[in-house]
Every structure is written in C-alpha cells, then in structure tokens.
Design an enzyme around this catalytic site. Structure first.
Site, PDB file in Angstrom:
ATOM      1  CB  SER A  59     -16.556  -2.884  -3.995  1.00 44.00           C
ATOM      2  OG  SER A  59     -17.476  -1.894  -4.217  1.00 44.00           O
ATOM      3  CE  LYS A  62     -21.344   0.209 -11.583  1.00 46.55           C
ATOM      4  NZ  LYS A  62     -19.938   0.092 -10.735  1.00 46.55           N
ATOM      5  CG  ASN A  90     -22.473   1.151  -7.787  1.00 45.66           C
ATOM      6  OD1 ASN A  90     -22.208   1.754  -8.547  1.00 45.66           O
ATOM      7  ND2 ASN A  90     -21.874  -0.232  -7.661  1.00 45.66           N
ATOM      8  N   GLY A 148      -3.426   3.384  -4.830  1.00 49.99           N
ATOM      9  CA  GLY A 148      -4.418   2.565  -4.077  1.00 49.99           C
ATOM     10  C   GLY A 148      -4.611   1.429  -5.237  1.00 49.99           C
TER      11      GLY A 148
HETATM   12  N1  LIG Z   1     -14.245  -3.871  -7.109  1.00 43.69           N
HETATM   13  C1  LIG Z   1     -15.157  -3.609  -8.066  1.00 43.69           C
HETATM   14  O1  LIG Z   1     -15.672  -4.536  -8.836  1.00 43.69           O
HETATM   15  C2  LIG Z   1     -15.566  -2.082  -8.364  1.00 43.69           C
HETATM   16  C3  LIG Z   1     -15.240  -1.146  -7.650  1.00 43.69           C
HETATM   17  N2  LIG Z   1     -15.595   0.155  -7.929  1.00 43.69           N
HETATM   18  C4  LIG Z   1     -15.036   1.469  -7.269  1.00 43.69           C
HETATM   19  O2  LIG Z   1     -13.674   1.354  -7.551  1.00 43.69           O
HETATM   20  C5  LIG Z   1     -13.151   2.091  -6.262  1.00 43.69           C
HETATM   21  C6  LIG Z   1     -12.008   1.271  -5.888  1.00 43.69           C
HETATM   22  O3  LIG Z   1     -12.620   0.174  -5.478  1.00 43.69           O
HETATM   23  P1  LIG Z   1     -11.899  -1.307  -4.970  1.00 43.69           P
HETATM   24  O4  LIG Z   1     -10.900  -1.410  -6.119  1.00 43.69           O
HETATM   25  O5  LIG Z   1     -12.877  -2.361  -5.087  1.00 43.69           O
HETATM   26  O6  LIG Z   1     -11.092  -1.050  -3.763  1.00 43.69           O
HETATM   27  P2  LIG Z   1      -9.797  -1.954  -2.912  1.00 43.69           P
HETATM   28  O7  LIG Z   1     -10.153  -1.813  -1.631  1.00 43.69           O
HETATM   29  O8  LIG Z   1      -9.690  -3.306  -3.550  1.00 43.69           O
HETATM   30  O9  LIG Z   1      -8.607  -1.220  -3.337  1.00 43.69           O
HETATM   31  C7  LIG Z   1      -8.408   0.172  -2.775  1.00 43.69           C
HETATM   32  C8  LIG Z   1      -6.795  -0.069  -2.411  1.00 43.69           C
HETATM   33  O10 LIG Z   1      -6.211   0.973  -2.369  1.00 43.69           O
HETATM   34  C9  LIG Z   1      -5.270   0.539  -0.947  1.00 43.69           C
HETATM   35  N3  LIG Z   1      -4.991   1.770   0.013  1.00 43.69           N
HETATM   36  C10 LIG Z   1      -5.735   2.315   0.768  1.00 43.69           C
HETATM   37  N4  LIG Z   1      -4.936   3.200   1.436  1.00 43.69           N
HETATM   38  C11 LIG Z   1      -3.585   2.975   0.951  1.00 43.69           C
HETATM   39  C12 LIG Z   1      -2.529   3.687   1.213  1.00 43.69           C
HETATM   40  N5  LIG Z   1      -2.512   4.698   2.061  1.00 43.69           N
HETATM   41  N6  LIG Z   1      -1.238   3.417   0.525  1.00 43.69           N
HETATM   42  C13 LIG Z   1      -1.428   2.587  -0.285  1.00 43.69           C
HETATM   43  N7  LIG Z   1      -2.392   1.749  -0.628  1.00 43.69           N
HETATM   44  C14 LIG Z   1      -3.782   1.944  -0.120  1.00 43.69           C
HETATM   45  C15 LIG Z   1      -5.910  -0.567  -0.312  1.00 43.69           C
HETATM   46  O11 LIG Z   1      -5.089  -1.392   0.378  1.00 43.69           O
HETATM   47  P3  LIG Z   1      -5.534  -1.956   1.805  1.00 43.69           P
HETATM   48  O12 LIG Z   1      -6.486  -3.195   1.481  1.00 43.69           O
HETATM   49  O13 LIG Z   1      -4.181  -2.425   2.472  1.00 43.69           O
HETATM   50  O14 LIG Z   1      -6.324  -0.881   2.462  1.00 43.69           O
HETATM   51  C16 LIG Z   1      -6.512  -1.245  -1.475  1.00 43.69           C
HETATM   52  O15 LIG Z   1      -5.382  -2.211  -2.234  1.00 43.69           O
HETATM   53  C17 LIG Z   1     -14.203   2.162  -5.451  1.00 43.69           C
HETATM   54  O16 LIG Z   1     -14.681   3.762  -5.507  1.00 43.69           O
HETATM   55  C18 LIG Z   1     -15.333   1.356  -5.920  1.00 43.69           C
HETATM   56  O17 LIG Z   1     -16.672   1.659  -5.675  1.00 43.69           O
HETATM   57  C19 LIG Z   1     -16.511   0.296  -8.914  1.00 43.69           C
HETATM   58  C20 LIG Z   1     -16.913  -0.663  -9.921  1.00 43.69           C
HETATM   59  C21 LIG Z   1     -16.629  -2.082  -9.425  1.00 43.69           C
HETATM   60  C1  LIG Z   2     -21.373  -4.537  -8.055  1.00 43.13           C
HETATM   61  C2  LIG Z   2     -20.498  -3.644  -9.013  1.00 43.13           C
HETATM   62  C3  LIG Z   2     -19.376  -4.619  -9.641  1.00 43.13           C
HETATM   63  C4  LIG Z   2     -21.358  -3.429 -10.094  1.00 43.13           C
HETATM   64  O1  LIG Z   2     -22.097  -4.089 -10.631  1.00 43.13           O
HETATM   65  C5  LIG Z   2     -19.958  -2.557  -8.429  1.00 43.13           C
HETATM   66  O2  LIG Z   2     -19.996  -1.515  -8.851  1.00 43.13           O
HETATM   67  C6  LIG Z   2     -19.227  -2.787  -6.939  1.00 43.13           C
HETATM   68  O3  LIG Z   2     -19.069  -4.037  -6.568  1.00 43.13           O
HETATM   69  O4  LIG Z   2     -19.169  -1.672  -6.179  1.00 43.13           O
END
Ligand SMILES: NC(=O)C1=CN([C@@H]2O[C@H](COP(=O)(O)OP(=O)(O)OC[C@H]3O[C@@H](n4cnc5c(N)ncnc54)[C@H](OP(=O)(O)O)[C@@H]3O)[C@@H](O)[C@H]2O)C=CC1
Ligand SMILES: CC(C)(CO)C(=O)C(=O)O
Length: 334
Positions: A273, A204, A208, A7
């Site tokens: 997110s 954190k 959130n 992912g």
């Molecule tokens: N983004 C941020 O700033 C932050 C995120 N987080 C945490 O990090 C975690 C990830 O979030 P985030 O990175 O934003 O999420 P995203 O949606 O950007 O990333 C998840 C990825 O997984 C892919 N995916 C899902 N299912 C499959 C599959 N079956 N095969 C291949 N790829 C797949 C998605 O593709 P598709 O889009 O096609 O579904 C997507 O690219 C979460 O728990 C979030 O809360 C924590 C702090 C900050």
């Molecule tokens: C807002 C942030 C980046 C934390 O500050 C986060 O965790 C999210 O986007 O899910």
C-alpha cells in the site's frame, strides 16, 4: 448491524462489500471518482476466491447516515487526526470504531498495566488530536492480513488473505467484538477475536516495517526485494530490530524472521500500500509503520540503526511528496 466505512478505499471497501454480502447494513463514505462509481455501480470485488458485487449506500457526507453500531476506519493512519468532523455524525453513545490499519495504533498503551499505561505514542498522535477525534474507549483494534487494491473506481482487487484479527485494547471479552466478528464471518471473512492483539500487531508489523518503506523507496515489489541479496539483508535486519523493540515491550511474536520473509516472498509481485501511495505522488503511511517503532525503541533503549536510517530516508521522501502535493492540490485530490 448498522455499519459505516469511513474511507472506503482498498481495504475499507473490501470489508464493506463483505459485510454487505453477509447481510449487514453498510454505508460507504468515500470521495472523488471512486465515490461516483460506488454510487452508480456499487462495489465490484475481483478475487481469486470468487468475484462478487454489492450495492451498499455510498456518500461523502456522514450526516446522511447518522449514528451507527460500528464505524470501520479505512483511512491511512495519518488521516485519523483530521477525521473528527466526518466521524462525529456517525457516533451514538455506544458506537465502536474498528481501526483497520497497519502499524502502531494511537491506542497502543491504552488498557495495559505498568509504567507505560496510558502513554501517548507521539509519532501517531503528536498533540493528542487522534485521541480527541477517536476516544480510545471506542476503539477496537484490527490487524489486516488481507491484501487489496483499488483496480479502478468502484472496483476492488483482492489479492490474498481474508483474516482481520480484532481485539479490545484491554484484552477483554466484549459483545461488540463478538457482534462485529459474526458480521464479518457472515460475509465470508475470517475475524478471530484476539485477547492479545498486540502480538498480532507486531507479527504483521514485522513485514510492513521492512517491505512498506523499502518497496516505496525502491519502487519494488515484495518479491523483488526478497530476490535482491542486499535489500533482503536490510529487510531482515529491520525485522530483527523490530522484534527486539517488541520483546522489550513484553511481546514475543513466536514467529522467526526467516518464516516472515518466506511469507513475503510467497506474496510474489505484490505492491505494498505504501508503494501505491508514492506511485500516486502521495506520502506513504510512515508514522504508524516505522517512525512509531523508532520512538518505542528510544523509549525502551533498543538499538535500531537500520530502522533509524530507513525512517530518515523515507521521511525525506515523504516531505518532498507532501510539498509537491501541497503545490498541486487538484492533482493530489484523486
Ligand atoms: N491495501 C492493502 O492491501 C492493505 C492496507 N492495510 C492498511 O489499511 C489501511 C487503509 O489502507 P488502504 O485501504 O490501502 O488505503 P486507501 O488509500 O486505498 O484507502 C483510503 C481511502 O480513504 C479515502 N479518504 C481519505 N480521506 C477521505 C475523506 N476526507 N473523505 C472521504 N474519503 C477519504 C481515500 O480517498 P482518496 O484516494 O481520494 O484520498 C481512499 O479511498 C492502512 O492503514 C493500510 O496500511 C493493511 C493491510 C493491507
Ligand atoms: C503488503 C501488505 C498487503 C501485507 O502483506 C500490506 O500490509 C500493505 O500493502 O500495506
């Protein structure tokens, strides 16, 4: 270190790019147009700390990769239950799974002592499917303090933060944590190993639990919520309620609500997110971030009226988004 990012989205591809920059062998598992771009051009990271570009292997089929030392889970937590078929080919006898997620993890009561030891948090692991797909013994917790987004397929915009705190659920010192931390640090990230990761989880989560659902419900940035007196008061109340739940579980964050709000305000016009998800017509990541805390409040007898109401309203929105996505599968496949 042989690493697979399952992912490889906003956070996963950022971690993968940093690990590759630091010299680790990295394999990205992604899909759709993002995968096409990763295959063609690698990962481009745009960051105030300096842009960089790496070209790790990318695939949609983990059988192309085989067993690795570490799998980083970059999915939203609601996808963990279904990840078994993707995860299995990556697992060798000693493979660790680093769950880079927000909210309460499925392993929360694993490795603790007392009456709640081994208890399943049903909001995040309703019928045990997550524990079966990702055995808790493999889990390394990871609290993500970075903020990133997919700016375009194959392009990750890093906004702020480079800290990814990790820790064993039972608080022990382990070689696998030390090895992973060293690989992250080699890639330019901060990766402290915490003996009490649950404290980080709640620090954190204080942010959130308020900003993710409120930003998704109101389509607002974190700073906009902070500038609106009523929304700010609601965010503050939700944070206080979350702190009470944490305290009843024996976790003192040592951070005041005021300080946490000030941090959110400083993040500026940052879209969470969860806001990204609803803007793309997808259900937000609610179970781990909010519903689980309402469950833990019920378990510990804490009063959480604001959390309960926002959870109910946000669940309603999620149900509508899930229903709409189910009737438009091609549009939601991304
Ligand atoms: N983004 C941020 O700033 C932050 C995120 N987080 C945490 O990090 C975690 C990830 O979030 P985030 O990175 O934003 O999420 P995203 O949606 O950007 O990333 C998840 C990825 O997984 C892919 N995916 C899902 N299912 C499959 C599959 N079956 N095969 C291949 N790829 C797949 C998605 O593709 P598709 O889009 O096609 O579904 C997507 O690219 C979460 O728990 C979030 O809360 C924590 C702090 C900050
Ligand atoms: C807002 C942030 C980046 C934390 O500050 C986060 O965790 C999210 O986007 O899910």
């Amino acid at each position: 270190m042989r690493t697979a990012i399952l992912g490889a989205g906003a956070i996963g591809a950022y971690m993968g790019a940093a690990l590759a920059r630091g010299g680790a062998e990295v394999h990205l598992v992604a899909r759709g147009a993002h995968l096409d771009a990763l295959r063609a051009n690698g990962v481009r990271v745009i960051s105030p700390r300096g842009d960089f570009h790496v070209r790790p292997h990318a695939t949609d089929d983990p059988r192309d990769i085989g067993p690795v030392d570490v799998v980083v889970l970059g999915f939203k937590a609601q996808h963990y239950a279904g990840c078994g078929p993707l995860l299995r080919p990556l697992l060798g006898p000693a493979t660790a799974v680093v769950a880079a997620q927000n909210g309460i993890p499925w392993w929360y009561f694993h490795g603790v002592e007392g009456p709640l030891a081994g208890r399943r948090v049903t909001s995040v692991d309703p019928d045990g499917a997550v524990s079966r797909a990702i055995p808790v013994e493999r889990a390394i917790g990871c609290v993500v303090y970075a903020a990133t987004e997919i700016a375009a397929p194959g392009v990750i915009r890093h906004m702020e933060g480079t800290r990814f705190s990790i820790g064993e659920p039972d608080g022990s010192d382990s070689a696998r944590c030390r090895d992973f931390s060293a690989a992250m640090v080699a890639g330019g990230l901060k990766c402290p190993i915490e003996r009490d990761l649950r404290r980080d989880i709640w620090i954190k989560l204080m942010g959130n639990i308020a900003f993710n659902p409120l930003s998704a419900l109101t389509r607002s940035t974190m700073a906009e919520i902070c500038r609106d007196p009523i929304a700010r008061e609601l965010a503050e109340t939700m944070m206080r309620e979350a702190l009470e739940v944490a305290a009843r579980l024996g976790v003192e964050t040592g951070i005041s609500v005021e300080r946490r709000l000030a941090g959110a305000e400083r993040a500026g016009d940052h879209r969470t997110s969860s806001l990204h998800d609803v803007e793309r017509g997808r259900p937000m990541e609610l179970d781990a971030i909010l519903t689980a805390v309402v469950e833990l409040a019920d378990l510990t007898g804490a009063r959480v009226p604001a959390l309960r109401i926002v959870n109910a309203v946000a669940s309603r929105l999620n149900a509508r988004l899930a229903a709409a996505a189910a009737t438009a599968p091609l549009a939601s496949a991304g």
